[in-house]
Design a protein around this motif. Structure first.
Motif, PDB file in Angstrom:
ATOM      1  N   UNK A   9      -2.335   7.696  11.524  1.00 36.20           N
ATOM      2  CA  UNK A   9      -2.699   6.317  11.737  1.00 36.20           C
ATOM      3  C   UNK A   9      -2.797   5.284  10.621  1.00 36.20           C
ATOM      4  N   UNK A  10      -3.735   6.044   9.380  1.00 35.53           N
ATOM      5  CA  UNK A  10      -3.377   5.034   8.354  1.00 35.53           C
ATOM      6  C   UNK A  10      -1.553   4.734   8.632  1.00 35.53           C
ATOM      7  N   UNK A  11      -0.755   5.687   7.611  1.00 30.43           N
ATOM      8  CA  UNK A  11       1.158   5.308   7.997  1.00 30.43           C
ATOM      9  C   UNK A  11       1.658   4.979   9.315  1.00 30.43           C
ATOM     10  N   UNK A  12       1.127   4.418  10.769  1.00 30.69           N
ATOM     11  CA  UNK A  12       1.662   3.894  11.654  1.00 30.69           C
ATOM     12  C   UNK A  12       1.430   2.623  11.237  1.00 30.69           C
ATOM     13  N   UNK A  13      -0.112   2.144  10.852  1.00 28.79           N
ATOM     14  CA  UNK A  13      -0.531   1.283  10.611  1.00 28.79           C
ATOM     15  C   UNK A  13      -0.532   0.538   8.745  1.00 28.79           C
ATOM     16  N   UNK A  14       0.236   0.762   8.496  1.00 29.31           N
ATOM     17  CA  UNK A  14       0.303   0.747   7.010  1.00 29.31           C
ATOM     18  C   UNK A  14       0.627  -0.973   6.794  1.00 29.31           C
ATOM     19  N   UNK A  15       1.384  -1.377   7.661  1.00 29.31           N
ATOM     20  CA  UNK A  15       2.332  -2.059   7.101  1.00 29.31           C
ATOM     21  C   UNK A  15       1.882  -3.358   7.454  1.00 29.31           C
ATOM     22  N   UNK A  16       1.235  -3.482   8.628  1.00 31.63           N
ATOM     23  CA  UNK A  16       0.598  -4.762   9.453  1.00 31.63           C
ATOM     24  C   UNK A  16      -0.771  -4.749   9.033  1.00 31.63           C
ATOM     25  N   UNK A  17      -1.564  -3.677   8.618  1.00 32.30           N
ATOM     26  CA  UNK A  17      -2.470  -2.703   8.812  1.00 32.30           C
ATOM     27  C   UNK A  17      -3.314  -2.843   7.369  1.00 32.30           C
ATOM     28  N   UNK A  27       0.805  -0.853  -0.079  1.00 33.55           N
ATOM     29  CA  UNK A  27       0.385  -0.386   0.130  1.00 33.55           C
ATOM     30  C   UNK A  27       0.935   1.354   0.176  1.00 33.55           C
ATOM     31  N   UNK A  28       2.447   1.006   0.459  1.00 37.38           N
ATOM     32  CA  UNK A  28       2.757   2.511   0.521  1.00 37.38           C
ATOM     33  C   UNK A  28       2.712   3.349  -1.353  1.00 37.38           C
ATOM     34  N   UNK A  29       2.546   2.574  -2.093  1.00 37.11           N
ATOM     35  CA  UNK A  29       2.464   3.502  -2.750  1.00 37.11           C
ATOM     36  C   UNK A  29       1.115   4.589  -3.299  1.00 37.11           C
ATOM     37  N   UNK A  30       0.402   3.606  -2.967  1.00 38.24           N
ATOM     38  CA  UNK A  30      -1.280   3.916  -2.839  1.00 38.24           C
ATOM     39  C   UNK A  30      -1.277   5.559  -2.158  1.00 38.24           C
ATOM     40  N   UNK A  31      -0.325   4.680  -0.811  1.00 38.79           N
ATOM     41  CA  UNK A  31      -0.645   5.710   0.977  1.00 38.79           C
ATOM     42  C   UNK A  31      -0.449   7.381   0.716  1.00 38.79           C
ATOM     43  N   UNK A  32       1.723   7.515  -0.401  1.00 40.60           N
ATOM     44  CA  UNK A  32       1.829   7.833  -0.825  1.00 40.60           C
ATOM     45  C   UNK A  32       0.873   9.362  -1.169  1.00 40.60           C
ATOM     46  N   UNK A  42      -8.315 -10.555  -2.216  1.00 41.79           N
ATOM     47  CA  UNK A  42      -7.356 -10.067  -2.665  1.00 41.79           C
ATOM     48  C   UNK A  42      -5.874  -9.552  -1.793  1.00 41.79           C
ATOM     49  N   UNK A  43      -6.399  -8.930  -0.431  1.00 44.16           N
ATOM     50  CA  UNK A  43      -5.411  -8.571   0.147  1.00 44.16           C
ATOM     51  C   UNK A  43      -4.607  -9.292   1.064  1.00 44.16           C
ATOM     52  N   UNK A  44      -6.095 -10.723   0.812  1.00 45.77           N
ATOM     53  CA  UNK A  44      -5.201 -12.007   1.577  1.00 45.77           C
ATOM     54  C   UNK A  44      -4.462 -12.552   1.067  1.00 45.77           C
ATOM     55  N   UNK A  45      -3.999 -12.901  -0.467  1.00 40.44           N
ATOM     56  CA  UNK A  45      -3.299 -12.969  -0.591  1.00 40.44           C
ATOM     57  C   UNK A  45      -1.545 -12.430  -0.922  1.00 40.44           C
ATOM     58  N   UNK A  46      -2.225 -10.673  -0.623  1.00 43.33           N
ATOM     59  CA  UNK A  46      -0.190 -10.261  -0.510  1.00 43.33           C
ATOM     60  C   UNK A  46      -0.262  -9.821   0.988  1.00 43.33           C
ATOM     61  N   UNK A  47      -0.897  -9.874   2.110  1.00 43.35           N
ATOM     62  CA  UNK A  47      -0.654  -9.338   3.473  1.00 43.35           C
ATOM     63  C   UNK A  47      -1.289 -10.554   4.324  1.00 43.35           C
ATOM     64  N   UNK A  48      -0.426 -10.339   5.404  1.00 40.44           N
ATOM     65  CA  UNK A  48      -0.594 -11.739   6.176  1.00 40.44           C
ATOM     66  C   UNK A  48      -1.744 -10.958   7.300  1.00 40.44           C
TER      67      UNK A  48
END
Length: 221
Positions: A48-56, A7-12, A204-210
């Motif tokens: 908050x979105x930046x703080x959680x974007x890797x784990x959620x 999600x980093x590019x989209x969130x940026x 779809x997200x489940x296949x890319x993120x835990x």
């Protein structure tokens, strides 16, 4: 291996656009205190979105809806809800006695939290069955709307007439009830129009993120 960079590019991109809009809205707003109170959710949500974007990381549809809601808030903050130019155009088209822009804000206050609540409940595997999922999402939407009305009441007590622009009642004695009704309509609309698309994006997200392995299937049985 899951792609936690997803999600980093989209969130940026979303963040740059929101910060730019925030700067615009804060440049000579109609009322500085009202502007701050209206855009406070944006100022809180972005970190908050930046703080959680890797784990959620969130689904694309949710990022897009949050962006749209933030734009509604910042536009309302720049002009105050009762004086947004687009609202005056709507007032003329609809033949209403007041600027209805604040009702868009309350519609979004139901629409976006409904998808946020739905995503958290499904991905956390907190509920099973579509019926219970829908019931809890609507309850959360109404709880958020009621909390916001309590915040408006507290602002009125603390600031007196200084809170008039923030409240945006425009002389309507039923403003609180109609605000909550618009939030309810927004929440129901989100569920009716986007539940299937949301399910696909969560899968779809489940296949890319835990995510919990049975998060989607278990919650919707």
């Amino acid at each position: 291996m899951h792609d936690t960079q997803y999600p980093t590019r989209e969130l940026t991109i979303l963040s740059i656009a929101l910060i730019g809009f925030l700067i615009w809205s804060g440049f000579r707003p109609a009322d500085r205190l009202t502007w701050f109170m209206e855009v406070a959710p944006v100022i809180i949500a972005l970190p908050i979105m930046w703080a959680t974007h890797r784990r959620f990381p969130l689904t694309d549809i949710l990022y897009a809806c949050i962006f749209a809601h933030c734009c509604v808030l910042m536009l309302g903050g720049a002009y105050t809800y009762a004086h947004v130019p687009m609202g005056f155009q709507m007032q003329e088209w609809l033949g209403t006695s007041r600027n209805p822009y604040d009702k868009i804000g309350h519609f979004m206050q139901g629409f976006v939290p409904a998808l946020i609540a739905r995503e958290i409940l499904i991905r956390g595997n907190f509920v099973r069955g579509r019926g219970m999922l829908t019931f809890l999402v609507i309850c959360i939407v109404l709880a958020i709307s009621a909390t916001y009305e309590l915040i408006e009441w507290a602002a009125a007590l603390a600031l007196g007439q200084g809170a008039d622009e923030f409240l945006g009642t425009q002389g309507d004695p039923w403003d609180t009830q109609s605000d909550m009704f618009m939030a309810l309509i927004g929440g129901v609309t989100a569920l009716l129009l986007f539940s299937r698309m949301h399910d696909r994006e969560i899968a779809d997200l489940a296949s890319r993120a835990p995510l919990p392995p049975d998060a989607v299937a278990g919650s919707l049985r």
